[in-house]
Design a protein around this motif. Sequence first.
Motif, PDB file in Angstrom:
ATOM      1  N   LEU A  26      -8.386  -4.377   1.980  1.00  0.00           N
ATOM      2  CA  LEU A  26      -9.259  -4.911   0.930  1.00  0.00           C
ATOM      3  C   LEU A  26     -10.675  -5.182   1.420  1.00  0.00           C
ATOM      4  CD1 LEU A  26      -6.852  -7.504  -0.747  1.00  0.00           C
ATOM      5  CD2 LEU A  26      -7.519  -5.276  -1.645  1.00  0.00           C
ATOM      6  N   ALA A  27     -10.934  -4.907   2.677  1.00  0.00           N
ATOM      7  CA  ALA A  27     -12.225  -5.286   3.273  1.00  0.00           C
ATOM      8  C   ALA A  27     -13.409  -4.699   2.527  1.00  0.00           C
ATOM      9  CB  ALA A  27     -12.260  -4.875   4.740  1.00  0.00           C
ATOM     10  N   GLN A  28     -13.258  -3.476   1.994  1.00  0.00           N
ATOM     11  CA  GLN A  28     -14.366  -2.833   1.285  1.00  0.00           C
ATOM     12  C   GLN A  28     -14.401  -3.190  -0.198  1.00  0.00           C
ATOM     13  OE1 GLN A  28     -16.601  -1.179   3.133  1.00  0.00           O
ATOM     14  NE2 GLN A  28     -15.295  -1.714   4.882  1.00  0.00           N
ATOM     15  N   LEU A  29     -13.371  -3.932  -0.667  1.00  0.00           N
ATOM     16  CA  LEU A  29     -13.271  -4.220  -2.101  1.00  0.00           C
ATOM     17  C   LEU A  29     -13.533  -5.677  -2.443  1.00  0.00           C
ATOM     18  CD1 LEU A  29      -9.973  -2.221  -2.851  1.00  0.00           C
ATOM     19  CD2 LEU A  29     -12.336  -1.422  -3.127  1.00  0.00           C
ATOM     20  N   GLU A  30     -13.289  -6.566  -1.481  1.00  0.00           N
ATOM     21  CA  GLU A  30     -13.410  -7.989  -1.749  1.00  0.00           C
ATOM     22  C   GLU A  30     -14.333  -8.650  -0.734  1.00  0.00           C
ATOM     23  OE1 GLU A  30     -12.151  -9.343  -4.345  1.00  0.00           O
ATOM     24  OE2 GLU A  30     -10.739  -7.784  -5.007  1.00  0.00           O
ATOM     25  N   ALA A  31     -14.955  -9.744  -1.170  1.00  0.00           N
ATOM     26  CA  ALA A  31     -15.820 -10.503  -0.284  1.00  0.00           C
ATOM     27  C   ALA A  31     -14.977 -11.191   0.784  1.00  0.00           C
ATOM     28  CB  ALA A  31     -16.599 -11.545  -1.087  1.00  0.00           C
ATOM     29  N   PRO A  32     -15.537 -11.394   1.975  1.00  0.00           N
ATOM     30  CA  PRO A  32     -14.787 -12.059   3.053  1.00  0.00           C
ATOM     31  C   PRO A  32     -14.181 -13.395   2.629  1.00  0.00           C
ATOM     32  CG  PRO A  32     -16.814 -11.122   3.903  1.00  0.00           C
ATOM     33  CD  PRO A  32     -16.876 -10.966   2.412  1.00  0.00           C
ATOM     34  N   GLU A  33     -14.914 -14.131   1.788  1.00  0.00           N
ATOM     35  CA  GLU A  33     -14.407 -15.429   1.344  1.00  0.00           C
ATOM     36  C   GLU A  33     -13.126 -15.274   0.543  1.00  0.00           C
ATOM     37  OE1 GLU A  33     -14.630 -19.490   1.610  1.00  0.00           O
ATOM     38  OE2 GLU A  33     -15.996 -18.001   2.482  1.00  0.00           O
ATOM     39  N   GLN A  34     -13.036 -14.205  -0.259  1.00  0.00           N
ATOM     40  CA  GLN A  34     -11.834 -13.963  -1.065  1.00  0.00           C
ATOM     41  C   GLN A  34     -10.626 -13.642  -0.187  1.00  0.00           C
ATOM     42  OE1 GLN A  34     -11.098 -14.009  -4.475  1.00  0.00           O
ATOM     43  NE2 GLN A  34     -13.019 -15.129  -4.650  1.00  0.00           N
ATOM     44  N   LEU A  35     -10.855 -12.976   0.927  1.00  0.00           N
ATOM     45  CA  LEU A  35      -9.753 -12.564   1.786  1.00  0.00           C
ATOM     46  C   LEU A  35      -9.065 -13.745   2.462  1.00  0.00           C
ATOM     47  CD1 LEU A  35     -11.283  -9.382   3.465  1.00  0.00           C
ATOM     48  CD2 LEU A  35      -9.890  -9.553   1.401  1.00  0.00           C
ATOM     49  N   LEU A  77       0.837  -1.204   0.000  1.00  0.00           N
ATOM     50  CA  LEU A  77       0.000   0.000   0.000  1.00  0.00           C
ATOM     51  C   LEU A  77       0.867   1.247   0.000  1.00  0.00           C
ATOM     52  CD1 LEU A  77      -2.988   1.065   0.342  1.00  0.00           C
ATOM     53  CD2 LEU A  77      -2.471   1.205   2.789  1.00  0.00           C
ATOM     54  N   VAL A  78       0.488   2.220  -0.837  1.00  0.00           N
ATOM     55  CA  VAL A  78       1.170   3.521  -0.837  1.00  0.00           C
ATOM     56  C   VAL A  78       0.471   4.452   0.141  1.00  0.00           C
ATOM     57  CG1 VAL A  78       1.847   5.507  -2.235  1.00  0.00           C
ATOM     58  CG2 VAL A  78       1.957   3.194  -3.204  1.00  0.00           C
ATOM     59  N   GLU A  79      -0.817   4.648  -0.066  1.00  0.00           N
ATOM     60  CA  GLU A  79      -1.595   5.511   0.830  1.00  0.00           C
ATOM     61  C   GLU A  79      -3.075   5.380   0.487  1.00  0.00           C
ATOM     62  OE1 GLU A  79      -0.862   9.649   0.197  1.00  0.00           O
ATOM     63  OE2 GLU A  79      -0.901   9.487  -1.975  1.00  0.00           O
ATOM     64  N   PHE A  80      -3.929   5.987   1.308  1.00  0.00           N
ATOM     65  CA  PHE A  80      -5.353   6.099   1.012  1.00  0.00           C
ATOM     66  C   PHE A  80      -5.645   7.517   0.541  1.00  0.00           C
ATOM     67  CE2 PHE A  80      -5.873   2.175   3.328  1.00  0.00           C
ATOM     68  CZ  PHE A  80      -7.037   1.634   2.811  1.00  0.00           C
ATOM     69  N   GLN A  81      -6.425   7.640  -0.513  1.00  0.00           N
ATOM     70  CA  GLN A  81      -6.884   8.939  -0.994  1.00  0.00           C
ATOM     71  C   GLN A  81      -8.396   8.886  -1.135  1.00  0.00           C
ATOM     72  OE1 GLN A  81      -5.000  10.483  -4.507  1.00  0.00           O
ATOM     73  NE2 GLN A  81      -3.018  10.784  -3.502  1.00  0.00           N
ATOM     74  N   ASN A  82      -9.060   9.791  -0.426  1.00  0.00           N
ATOM     75  CA  ASN A  82     -10.520   9.849  -0.448  1.00  0.00           C
ATOM     76  C   ASN A  82     -11.149   8.491  -0.118  1.00  0.00           C
ATOM     77  OD1 ASN A  82     -10.425  12.597  -1.274  1.00  0.00           O
ATOM     78  ND2 ASN A  82     -10.141  11.943  -3.400  1.00  0.00           N
ATOM     79  N   GLY A  83     -10.522   7.803   0.816  1.00  0.00           N
ATOM     80  CA  GLY A  83     -11.065   6.531   1.264  1.00  0.00           C
ATOM     81  C   GLY A  83     -10.735   5.345   0.398  1.00  0.00           C
ATOM     82  N   HIS A  84      -9.969   5.556  -0.687  1.00  0.00           N
ATOM     83  CA  HIS A  84      -9.628   4.467  -1.594  1.00  0.00           C
ATOM     84  C   HIS A  84      -8.136   4.161  -1.498  1.00  0.00           C
ATOM     85  CE1 HIS A  84     -13.557   4.420  -3.554  1.00  0.00           C
ATOM     86  NE2 HIS A  84     -13.506   5.741  -3.551  1.00  0.00           N
ATOM     87  N   PRO A  85      -7.773   2.877  -1.479  1.00  0.00           N
ATOM     88  CA  PRO A  85      -6.354   2.523  -1.368  1.00  0.00           C
ATOM     89  C   PRO A  85      -5.607   2.733  -2.689  1.00  0.00           C
ATOM     90  CG  PRO A  85      -7.677   0.535  -1.582  1.00  0.00           C
ATOM     91  CD  PRO A  85      -8.644   1.685  -1.496  1.00  0.00           C
ATOM     92  N   LEU A  86      -4.408   3.308  -2.605  1.00  0.00           N
ATOM     93  CA  LEU A  86      -3.495   3.383  -3.746  1.00  0.00           C
ATOM     94  C   LEU A  86      -2.397   2.360  -3.499  1.00  0.00           C
ATOM     95  CD1 LEU A  86      -3.123   7.242  -4.341  1.00  0.00           C
ATOM     96  CD2 LEU A  86      -4.626   5.613  -5.509  1.00  0.00           C
ATOM     97  N   PHE A  87      -2.356   1.337  -4.356  1.00  0.00           N
ATOM     98  CA  PHE A  87      -1.436   0.234  -4.131  1.00  0.00           C
ATOM     99  C   PHE A  87      -0.103   0.455  -4.832  1.00  0.00           C
ATOM    100  CE2 PHE A  87      -5.637  -1.954  -3.699  1.00  0.00           C
ATOM    101  CZ  PHE A  87      -5.506  -2.289  -2.362  1.00  0.00           C
ATOM    102  N   ASN A  88       0.909  -0.214  -4.321  1.00  0.00           N
ATOM    103  CA  ASN A  88       2.210  -0.282  -4.971  1.00  0.00           C
ATOM    104  C   ASN A  88       2.016  -0.734  -6.420  1.00  0.00           C
ATOM    105  OD1 ASN A  88       4.739  -1.294  -5.917  1.00  0.00           O
ATOM    106  ND2 ASN A  88       5.410  -1.763  -3.843  1.00  0.00           N
ATOM    107  N   ASN A  89       2.649  -0.020  -7.368  1.00  0.00           N
ATOM    108  CA  ASN A  89       2.464  -0.333  -8.789  1.00  0.00           C
ATOM    109  C   ASN A  89       2.765  -1.789  -9.115  1.00  0.00           C
ATOM    110  OD1 ASN A  89       1.590   2.196  -9.510  1.00  0.00           O
ATOM    111  ND2 ASN A  89       3.616   2.934 -10.094  1.00  0.00           N
ATOM    112  N   PHE A  90       3.712  -2.383  -8.400  1.00  0.00           N
ATOM    113  CA  PHE A  90       4.080  -3.760  -8.678  1.00  0.00           C
ATOM    114  C   PHE A  90       2.966  -4.739  -8.325  1.00  0.00           C
ATOM    115  CE2 PHE A  90       8.355  -1.845  -8.181  1.00  0.00           C
ATOM    116  CZ  PHE A  90       8.885  -2.222  -9.405  1.00  0.00           C
ATOM    117  N   TYR A  91       2.026  -4.312  -7.472  1.00  0.00           N
ATOM    118  CA  TYR A  91       0.966  -5.213  -7.042  1.00  0.00           C
ATOM    119  C   TYR A  91      -0.423  -4.767  -7.486  1.00  0.00           C
ATOM    120  CZ  TYR A  91       4.851  -6.810  -4.250  1.00  0.00           C
ATOM    121  OH  TYR A  91       6.085  -7.269  -3.859  1.00  0.00           O
ATOM    122  N   GLN A  92      -0.502  -3.659  -8.219  1.00  0.00           N
ATOM    123  CA  GLN A  92      -1.803  -3.160  -8.656  1.00  0.00           C
ATOM    124  C   GLN A  92      -2.531  -4.184  -9.518  1.00  0.00           C
ATOM    125  OE1 GLN A  92      -3.359   0.029  -7.824  1.00  0.00           O
ATOM    126  NE2 GLN A  92      -5.012  -1.309  -8.508  1.00  0.00           N
TER     127      GLN A  92
END
Length: 482
Positions: A268-277, A226-241
């Motif tokens: 990822l809690a707001q982006l993926e289903a619990p089963e995916q995590l 993770l790089v940072e959160f902007q407006n509640g959305h995660p900005l991920f490391n480019n290598f893992y985007q």
Amino acid sequence: MNFFVNKGMGHGNSGVEHAQFYRAERFREKKIPFKLVFTDLLPKLHLHMQEWHLAENEVIGMYDYFLADNPDDYLENGLREISEFQEEMLWDLTNTQRRQVRQTTGSYTETILRDKRYSEKKKIYIVDDSRVFLENGIHRLSWHYRDYGSRGKLATNIHLDNFRGQSYFFETFEELVSFFFAELQGSYDHNIFIIDRGNENEEILVRLKDGGVPLKIVDVVHAAHLVEFQNGHPLFNNFYQYMFDHFNSMDAVITATKLQRDAMKKDLAQLEAPEQLKKIRAIPVGGAEINEPARHWDGTEARFVTASRLHPEKHISQIIKAVDQLRKAGMNATLAIFGSGGDEKALKELIEKLDLGKYVTLKGLSQDVVHDLQSYDVFVSASYSEGFGLTYIEAISDSLPIATYSNLFGAQELVHEGRNGALADFSRQDSDEEANVKNLAAAMKRTIENYDELSQGAHQVAQQYQPHIIADQWAELMEELS
């Protein structure tokens, strides 16, 4: 087959390659089949394989495969005979290098043709690679380079001649790699691709899987995700985007620490289903190969040591400056630096500038870090970010206390203030370097002041990272995915 997917390896490697070497040893212990796969052009590959104790039948080099007289035998056994690396240059009358011919350590020769052109923008002549020819008898792979502006210089118009009796044309390098992975997939059954490095490798394998090819993908995260959160959305490391964008295509995602596993699930809690995590697992990328007894400091010389690539992001210069501060404060402190890299010249100049030549030494690359660390008292790291930090584990194996910046995720998982080391606060701002060095020097001082207790703590931490425990974790995952 289980493939460890990477781009390359060499004489000096990063933590990614060392994590692969360590995983290979755990798979050997459990008799789990594996192959390390490299997609870069590596003229000295087999020399470096010997250097890092990799057997011929444990490695698949893409170019060795395409140019093999018998591709199936190469996949099974590797090369039967290793060539001695040789190269020669051809220069024109203007003292410009025009052709480079190499006998690689594999079975093929490499010929590079170079162009010379005048750059109006830079007002200089530029010599650059133009054509490449790889040849082994009737087998040949060739391409030329094209400048794609912002994308840089890329291989294009790739011709593969007499591979399994057929000839092929690929417009891009990605098409060649896709063909390569499809070949591997067709040559083995029940395949799991464990991706350690290479965005193009990741994208190609996901496309194959999403297109119906029955393979499984394990993505290994070797750095902060993770790089940072902007407006509640995660900005991920480019290598893992790309991985996060195609999370549903991953069969497992591996972090090196429990801290990063938990942080990733939260991000990822707001982006993926619990089963995916649930597919996010924590498996250390290194373990305590030995577990040396706790040590006693004799109260004379404080022998600090560090080991890493000599690159600016490792901030070795800050360790040197911290040693300078400790010496000026009256401590008999010395520092040994193991590693190689582009920062070596700058570090030598800093040592000379601070008049520390008698107390700070560059030891070169270590082939056995655990053994080499045993001659010292305290391990020091000035890295701002570590996905795990293999050298932390190597120091813990020797019961060495650790002084380090309190980075995510390695330091905070492996080093505990007052138990097996000392953590220093730090800022990533260049303007705060002086404060960082002061904090690091203070942490180094604490490790000496509480030496025996911290060494005993390191000995205890090492017991949590025994190789058989980590081997069991990999075996369990492979069993679940098979």
